[in-house]
Motif scaffolding. Structure first.
Motif, PDB file in Angstrom:
ATOM      1  N   VAL A 182       0.822  -1.214   0.000  1.00 19.30           N
ATOM      2  CA  VAL A 182       0.000   0.000   0.000  1.00 19.30           C
ATOM      3  C   VAL A 182       0.855   1.262   0.000  1.00 19.30           C
ATOM      4  CG1 VAL A 182      -1.858   1.249   1.155  1.00 19.30           C
ATOM      5  CG2 VAL A 182      -1.801  -1.245   1.264  1.00 19.30           C
ATOM      6  N   LEU A 183       1.816   1.364   0.906  1.00 19.50           N
ATOM      7  CA  LEU A 183       2.599   2.593   1.065  1.00 19.50           C
ATOM      8  C   LEU A 183       4.091   2.279   0.919  1.00 19.50           C
ATOM      9  CD1 LEU A 183       0.753   4.215   4.107  1.00 19.50           C
ATOM     10  CD2 LEU A 183       0.672   4.971   1.723  1.00 19.50           C
ATOM     11  N   PRO A 184       4.566   2.133  -0.294  1.00 21.04           N
ATOM     12  CA  PRO A 184       5.969   1.698  -0.478  1.00 21.04           C
ATOM     13  C   PRO A 184       6.994   2.723  -0.025  1.00 21.04           C
ATOM     14  CG  PRO A 184       4.964   2.281  -2.578  1.00 21.04           C
ATOM     15  CD  PRO A 184       3.859   2.285  -1.572  1.00 21.04           C
ATOM     16  N   ARG A 185       6.647   3.996   0.036  1.00 22.69           N
ATOM     17  CA  ARG A 185       7.614   5.018   0.433  1.00 22.69           C
ATOM     18  C   ARG A 185       7.524   5.363   1.912  1.00 22.69           C
ATOM     19  NH1 ARG A 185      11.464   4.690  -2.828  1.00 22.69           N
ATOM     20  NH2 ARG A 185      12.284   6.417  -1.598  1.00 22.69           N
ATOM     21  N   LYS A 186       6.705   4.657   2.664  1.00 26.86           N
ATOM     22  CA  LYS A 186       6.558   4.899   4.091  1.00 26.86           C
ATOM     23  C   LYS A 186       7.143   3.726   4.877  1.00 26.86           C
ATOM     24  CE  LYS A 186       4.123   8.780   3.862  1.00 26.86           C
ATOM     25  NZ  LYS A 186       4.568  10.068   4.453  1.00 26.86           N
ATOM     26  N   GLY A 187       7.629   4.038   6.065  1.00 24.12           N
ATOM     27  CA  GLY A 187       8.167   3.000   6.926  1.00 24.12           C
ATOM     28  C   GLY A 187       9.671   2.845   6.777  1.00 24.12           C
ATOM     29  N   ILE A 188      10.371   2.765   7.907  1.00 26.14           N
ATOM     30  CA  ILE A 188      11.814   2.544   7.926  1.00 26.14           C
ATOM     31  C   ILE A 188      12.078   1.287   8.745  1.00 26.14           C
ATOM     32  CG2 ILE A 188      14.053   3.452   8.642  1.00 26.14           C
ATOM     33  CD1 ILE A 188      12.955   6.246   8.286  1.00 26.14           C
ATOM     34  N   PHE A 189      12.470   0.238   8.065  1.00 24.70           N
ATOM     35  CA  PHE A 189      12.726  -1.039   8.728  1.00 24.70           C
ATOM     36  C   PHE A 189      14.176  -1.475   8.594  1.00 24.70           C
ATOM     37  CE2 PHE A 189       8.413  -0.934   6.923  1.00 24.70           C
ATOM     38  CZ  PHE A 189       7.686  -0.882   8.090  1.00 24.70           C
ATOM     39  N   ASP A 190      14.947  -0.711   7.878  1.00 26.50           N
ATOM     40  CA  ASP A 190      16.372  -0.995   7.698  1.00 26.50           C
ATOM     41  C   ASP A 190      17.090   0.341   7.758  1.00 26.50           C
ATOM     42  OD1 ASP A 190      18.881  -1.769   7.065  1.00 26.50           O
ATOM     43  OD2 ASP A 190      18.389  -2.733   5.163  1.00 26.50           O
ATOM     44  N   ARG A 191      17.919   0.521   8.793  1.00 26.09           N
ATOM     45  CA  ARG A 191      18.556   1.815   8.984  1.00 26.09           C
ATOM     46  C   ARG A 191      19.422   2.220   7.794  1.00 26.09           C
ATOM     47  NH1 ARG A 191      15.698   4.474  11.776  1.00 26.09           N
ATOM     48  NH2 ARG A 191      17.377   5.981  11.914  1.00 26.09           N
ATOM     49  N   GLU A 192      19.875   1.246   7.024  1.00 27.10           N
ATOM     50  CA  GLU A 192      20.734   1.582   5.898  1.00 27.10           C
ATOM     51  C   GLU A 192      19.936   2.181   4.735  1.00 27.10           C
ATOM     52  OE1 GLU A 192      23.983   1.498   6.013  1.00 27.10           O
ATOM     53  OE2 GLU A 192      23.864   0.746   8.062  1.00 27.10           O
ATOM     54  N   ARG A 193      18.605   2.064   4.791  1.00 26.83           N
ATOM     55  CA  ARG A 193      17.797   2.558   3.680  1.00 26.83           C
ATOM     56  C   ARG A 193      17.313   3.984   3.895  1.00 26.83           C
ATOM     57  NH1 ARG A 193      13.670  -1.376   0.881  1.00 26.83           N
ATOM     58  NH2 ARG A 193      13.997   0.258  -0.639  1.00 26.83           N
ATOM     59  N   VAL A 194      17.748   4.626   4.982  1.00 28.45           N
ATOM     60  CA  VAL A 194      17.379   6.010   5.203  1.00 28.45           C
ATOM     61  C   VAL A 194      17.988   6.876   4.104  1.00 28.45           C
ATOM     62  CG1 VAL A 194      17.540   7.947   6.795  1.00 28.45           C
ATOM     63  CG2 VAL A 194      17.240   5.640   7.681  1.00 28.45           C
ATOM     64  N   ASN A 195      17.225   7.796   3.591  1.00 27.32           N
ATOM     65  CA  ASN A 195      17.653   8.687   2.502  1.00 27.32           C
ATOM     66  C   ASN A 195      18.000   7.882   1.253  1.00 27.32           C
ATOM     67  OD1 ASN A 195      18.135  11.286   1.474  1.00 27.32           O
ATOM     68  ND2 ASN A 195      20.325  11.121   1.843  1.00 27.32           N
ATOM     69  N   ASP A 196      17.225   6.825   1.030  1.00 27.22           N
ATOM     70  CA  ASP A 196      17.455   5.935  -0.113  1.00 27.22           C
ATOM     71  C   ASP A 196      16.307   6.113  -1.100  1.00 27.22           C
ATOM     72  OD1 ASP A 196      18.100   3.988  -1.892  1.00 27.22           O
ATOM     73  OD2 ASP A 196      17.648   2.305  -0.565  1.00 27.22           O
ATOM     74  N   GLY A 197      16.627   6.512  -2.319  1.00 32.84           N
ATOM     75  CA  GLY A 197      15.599   6.749  -3.327  1.00 32.84           C
ATOM     76  C   GLY A 197      15.423   5.611  -4.304  1.00 32.84           C
ATOM     77  N   SER A 198      15.895   4.425  -3.973  1.00 29.10           N
ATOM     78  CA  SER A 198      15.756   3.287  -4.888  1.00 29.10           C
ATOM     79  C   SER A 198      14.287   2.905  -5.040  1.00 29.10           C
ATOM     80  CB  SER A 198      16.557   2.091  -4.358  1.00 29.10           C
ATOM     81  OG  SER A 198      16.099   1.712  -3.066  1.00 29.10           O
TER      82      SER A 198
END
Length: 550
Positions: free
Chosen positions: A32-48
């Motif tokens: 539903v919300l692919p750009r919401k939620g942080i579950f991996d600290r390494e993906r912060v500020n990640d635009g992939s």
């Protein structure tokens, strides 16, 4: 245990309690919300790219409609949505008190409009509708008065008090070396961060912000270590040094939930309710796409001589020998009922939209007039509003009440509010919500007043004394409160009493004056009759005087 160790220890415990929710949140993020939620600290500020599991975006768009509808219905930037009043009606009727409340309202609305509140509150409603829990951070801002930040799931852990209210928030986020220097100063930074300021100023570091009630403090001294809520910033790693210790008068974190069950700390959401439908919709969409492909490009039966040079492009030519009996043909025929599949998919899409309350909010947005009233909303969707009622009340108590208290406190301490009249010092300020959804909830209850008024009106045609059974003044006050009429338009009981006394006095004076005119006319008529009989005014006056003596 050192001071910073107890914060780290509690943070780990809160993360353990949160872990059972993360699998559910990840599914909602994926579907539903692919750009919401942080579950991996390494993906912060990640635009992939994300959202690879989304085949049909109906749920994502439906959730956006719900978030926009909640913002327009509860905290619209285009119309007033709250009003300040006093619980003490005697003081509330004073003109100076009304003027002060009006000035405070304008100052708060102006501060919210100048800040980033309305963009952040939309993100918060998105989090609520998707994950069931949202966290909004409010802090002072030297330029605009207040500033907000909306957090997403995975970067915070929360805890509740004995009443089930969120009172503790632990937030994990990242800051660069130069941001750490700007926020906390170079002196408190460890050597590893200071060295980065010279070589790699944009290197990221993990920071923990802990806000929770203080167990012991001196309420008479509102300094950093004696405020009701403590605030601690800790740099994670490098020995976990404490960067800052301060406090807040009000909790800067607002953590509303969509709905809770039992003793749950985190909330449940409409996205969780429709997640099964969303997964089914994805599977049906895949099957429909596969059926279309099989119908347009079915598996082919091809002679072996064409395995290396068969042209399957549109309009392609494949020469065939005259004496070759085998031909190119489909291996099997696909007779998929695409219309039936499309109809079933449409039903599931409608179910998803209904689960996100799109019928209510699209109705509000589809009104021909911009000034849609709460009465129209209530009349058209009374049943839906009853279902949405507990959610609206929860947002009032868990989000808007503490938010407005926080904004009021920040502006008051900054000297942005006018001084309060002495008569209201020590009294609590009451917040009345006058948004479309809040008023629509109240208007559902006005039907009883209307029905009673109509019934009594019919009976009064036969027996007017039945009107004595109804307190008309209280009925007007109750109805005006339910529909959100401004208190300036409804007179207070004292004003009504004075107005009626003045009106009765004027009516009495008018009646006396009219009686005097009638008596004068009657006297003039009598004098005229005596004059015709030959009796003058002096003789008439003598006769009247003698009769009074007798």
């Amino acid at each position: 245990m050192s001071d910073n160790s107890r914060y780290i220890s509690r943070h780990e415990k809160l993360k353990d309690e949160r872990r059972s929710w993360e699998a559910h949140w990840k599914e909602i993020s994926e579907f539903v919300l692919p750009r919401k939620g942080i579950f991996d600290r390494e993906r912060v500020n990640d635009g992939s790219p994300r959202g690879n599991r989304i085949v049909d975006s109906t749920a994502t768009r439906a959730l956006r409609v719900l978030a926009a509808g909640m913002q327009g219905g509860l905290t619209s930037p285009a119309r007033p949505w709250f009003r300040l009043s006093l619980g003490d009606n005697d003081c509330a009727d004073r003109k100076d008190v009304r003027n002060w409340l009006g000035k405070v309202e304008k100052a708060m609305y102006r501060a919210l409009a100048r800040s980033n509140f309305y963009s952040c509150i939309h993100s918060l409603y998105t989090e609520l509708a998707g994950f069931g829990t949202g966290v909004l951070y409010c802090e002072p801002d030297n330029e605009r008065g207040v500033r907000f930040r909306c957090l997403t799931v995975g970067e915070y852990s929360i805890s509740t008090d004995m009443q089930g209210r969120v009172d503790s928030v632990y937030r994990e986020f990242r800051m660069t070396a130069r941001q750490l220097e700007s926020r906390f100063g170079r002196k408190v930074l460890p050597a590893g961060v200071v060295s980065c300021l010279e070589s790699d100023r944009d290197r990221w570091f993990d920071v923990l912000h802990a806000v929770q009630p203080r167990n012991e403090f001196d309420s008479t001294r509102l300094d950093n270590i004696n405020m009701p809520f403590e605030s601690v910033f800790i740099l994670q790693g490098m020995g976990n040094p404490v960067l800052s210790v301060s406090g807040f008068v009000e909790n800067p974190y607002m953590a509303p939930r969509w709905d809770t069950s039992g003793g749950d700390v985190y909330g449940r959401s409409p996205a969780m309710d429709v997640l099964a439908d969303v997964k089914m919709l994805m599977e049906m969409s895949r099957s429909q796409i596969q059926a279309v492909h099989l119908s347009l490009r079915p598996p082919m039966k091809v002679p072996s001589m064409y395995t290396r040079r068969l042209n399957l492009l549109p309009g392609g030519q494949n020469p065939v020998e005259q004496n070759l009996h085998d031909s190119i043909s489909p291996l099997y025929q696909i007779n998929a009922d695409l219309n039936g599949v499309s109809a079933k998919i449409a039903d599931v899409r409608d179910a998803v939209r209904e689960g996100f309350f799109n019928d209510i909010f699209l109705m509000m947005a589809g009104m021909d007039r911009r000034d849609v009233t709460a009465t129209e909303v209530a009349e058209r969707h009374e049943e839906k509003l009853i279902q949405l009622g507990p959610v609206i009340e929860r947002q009032h108590s868990e989000l808007l009440d503490p938010l407005l208290d926080r904004v009021f406190g920040i502006l008051n301490r900054a000297g942005c509010l006018p001084p309060a009249p002495a008569v209201i010092r020590g009294l609590d300020i009451k917040i009345d919500y006058i948004s479309v959804l809040a008023q629509a909830q109240k208007i559902v209850g006005t039907g009883a007043i209307k029905d009673l008024a109509a019934f009594v009106g019919q009976l009064s045609a036969v027996n007017p004394e039945v009107l004595d059974k109804i307190d008309m003044d209280k009925a007007v006050d109750e109805y005006a409160g339910l529909i959100g009429v401004s208190s300036d338009l409804v007179r207070s009981d004292d004003e009504v009493r004075k107005f009626r006394e003045s009106r009765y006095k004027e009516a009495s004076q008018k009646e006396e004056l009219e009686n005097g005119f009638r008596a004068a006319e009657k006297g003039a008529d009598i004098v005229g009759k005596f004059s015709k009989a030959g009796i003058n005014f002096d003789d008439l006056q003598s006769i009247v005087s003698n009769s009074e003596q007798l």
